[in-house]
Design an enzyme around this catalytic site. Sequence first.
Site, PDB file in Angstrom:
ATOM      1  N   SER A   1      78.264  -5.219  71.730  1.00 38.20           N
ATOM      2  CA  SER A   1      77.743  -6.406  71.195  1.00 38.20           C
ATOM      3  C   SER A   1      78.563  -7.690  71.324  1.00 38.20           C
ATOM      4  O   SER A   1      78.750  -8.208  72.185  1.00 38.20           O
ATOM      5  CB  SER A   1      77.462  -6.114  69.498  1.00 38.20           C
ATOM      6  OG  SER A   1      76.558  -7.040  69.007  1.00 38.20           O
TER       7      SER A   1
ATOM      8  N   ASP B   1      74.069 -13.111  71.731  1.00 42.89           N
ATOM      9  CA  ASP B   1      75.493 -12.562  71.873  1.00 42.89           C
ATOM     10  C   ASP B   1      75.432 -11.454  72.915  1.00 42.89           C
ATOM     11  O   ASP B   1      74.415 -11.423  73.589  1.00 42.89           O
ATOM     12  CB  ASP B   1      75.753 -11.598  70.404  1.00 42.89           C
ATOM     13  CG  ASP B   1      74.532 -10.801  70.100  1.00 42.89           C
ATOM     14  OD1 ASP B   1      73.698 -10.577  70.758  1.00 42.89           O
ATOM     15  OD2 ASP B   1      75.090  -9.556  69.379  1.00 42.89           O
TER      16      ASP B   1
ATOM     17  N   ASP C   1      74.900  -8.292  73.534  1.00 37.71           N
ATOM     18  CA  ASP C   1      73.834  -7.377  73.875  1.00 37.71           C
ATOM     19  C   ASP C   1      72.541  -7.943  73.641  1.00 37.71           C
ATOM     20  O   ASP C   1      71.491  -7.123  73.608  1.00 37.71           O
ATOM     21  CB  ASP C   1      74.095  -5.887  73.290  1.00 37.71           C
ATOM     22  CG  ASP C   1      74.157  -5.802  71.661  1.00 37.71           C
ATOM     23  OD1 ASP C   1      74.189  -6.977  71.172  1.00 37.71           O
ATOM     24  OD2 ASP C   1      73.606  -5.034  71.122  1.00 37.71           O
TER      25      ASP C   1
ATOM     26  N   ASP D   1      70.976  -8.883  70.896  1.00 36.57           N
ATOM     27  CA  ASP D   1      70.181  -8.312  69.519  1.00 36.57           C
ATOM     28  C   ASP D   1      70.474  -9.136  68.574  1.00 36.57           C
ATOM     29  O   ASP D   1      69.657  -9.101  67.431  1.00 36.57           O
ATOM     30  CB  ASP D   1      70.752  -6.959  68.981  1.00 36.57           C
ATOM     31  CG  ASP D   1      72.139  -6.828  68.455  1.00 36.57           C
ATOM     32  OD1 ASP D   1      72.910  -7.699  68.754  1.00 36.57           O
ATOM     33  OD2 ASP D   1      72.585  -5.688  67.738  1.00 36.57           O
TER      34      ASP D   1
END
Length: 449
Positions: free
Chosen positions: A104, A241, A243, A245
């Site tokens: 992440s 960010d 990833d 999400d």
Amino acid sequence: MATRLFGTDGVRGTANDLITPELAMKLAQAAAVVLGHEQSQRERPVAVVARDPRISGEFISAAIEAGLAGSGIDVYDAGVLPTPATAFLVADLDADFGVMISASHNPAPDNGIKFLARGGKKLSDADEDRIEARMELEAPRPQGGDVGQVRRFSDAEDRYVLHLLATLPHRLDGLKVVLDCAHGAASGCSPEVFTDAGAEVVVIGADPNGVNINDGYGSTHLEKLQEAVLEHKADLGIAHDGDADRCLAVDHEGAVVDGDQIMAILALALKEAGRLKDDTLVATVMSNLGLTLALQEAGISVKQTAVGDRYVLEGMREGGFSLGGEQSGHVIFSDFATTGDGVLTGLQIASRVAQTGRSLKELAAQMTRLPQVLINVKNVDKTKVSSDEGVQSAVAAAETELGETGRVLLRASGTEPLVRVMVEAPAEDAARRLAESLADSVKERLSLG
């Protein structure tokens, strides 16, 4: 007692330290049984595997795919994709489960392995525990034609982009948008979908090289996005960010629009469209009181949960609610996604600007953010924070002083001997004074020495 391998969002740590090829393969072999053979109706279960662009993701995904295929699972390798895209594809393909390899917003040396259940949903604690227990047993060893195949999922990104475009209530023609992709998983699909939606797009932080993910760019480093919005005279900026999400935004004057303000904008838009289930938003206890006050005025209730997107998701599922999220920018639209989706959220914000003809600054002003001060008090007995009479007396005094105009929250850390003291008040100096006083009380009463 042994430490649990799974944390709040999968298994995460330094690549080649905790997250080794050996661990990845053992996790995959265990998941093949628990999420595949034990639950699938298929003769040959199917899994989707994707990753963010960290260099370590290459060897980790190879180990994961080897463990799955060697255990009789057919694998669709989706390559570099956002976490929410992986969740969408698990559901879209009707796969038995998915695996996302990402840490992440963490720096490049870290990585993580997150499993998604059928339908692209987060795994239950019980399934995580079953996978962890299964790692101690012998892995399946099918032979010949019973081993799994690994196929390249060539149209994975296209499917996701088309899905996102189908969610748009209004096209983005006439808008200039700056996208900061954090040198992460959305570097390809986010610029594509915003362009396809009609926006004029300026892209920064979209040149991943395996080691620059989240490095000075993205939702945890908004300075470059603020500069680019002003330089290009854009209508707004969107930051993902690593990833993708989560999503934070910047208005045309370079001011940050956080997750609470984003949720206020979107909750009001959904209510106006008659699509906000039970006129309710699900948010965590850390969301600003200003969000609750603004939405109450519009006839919208705020259901509070513990901190963490998994608790937001649980709260949404329990009531069948359509919108929820966190101050950090994890926003979940249950009509379109099973997890936070930063690209989807950014599209919906931009669409609202285009639809209303109002600036993001004006839309964000629908909520007045109260000054919020957070102090971490370390090396204390966090188990006594809710029972110590002296601490609770100090909390009561602060709450009496604030009345309806502010809020006090003391929260024990889940992983450290630490208590988080948060105070919201109409003025910054009052919030800081009360937070420091409460922090002193916690330290004095609960110190471990």
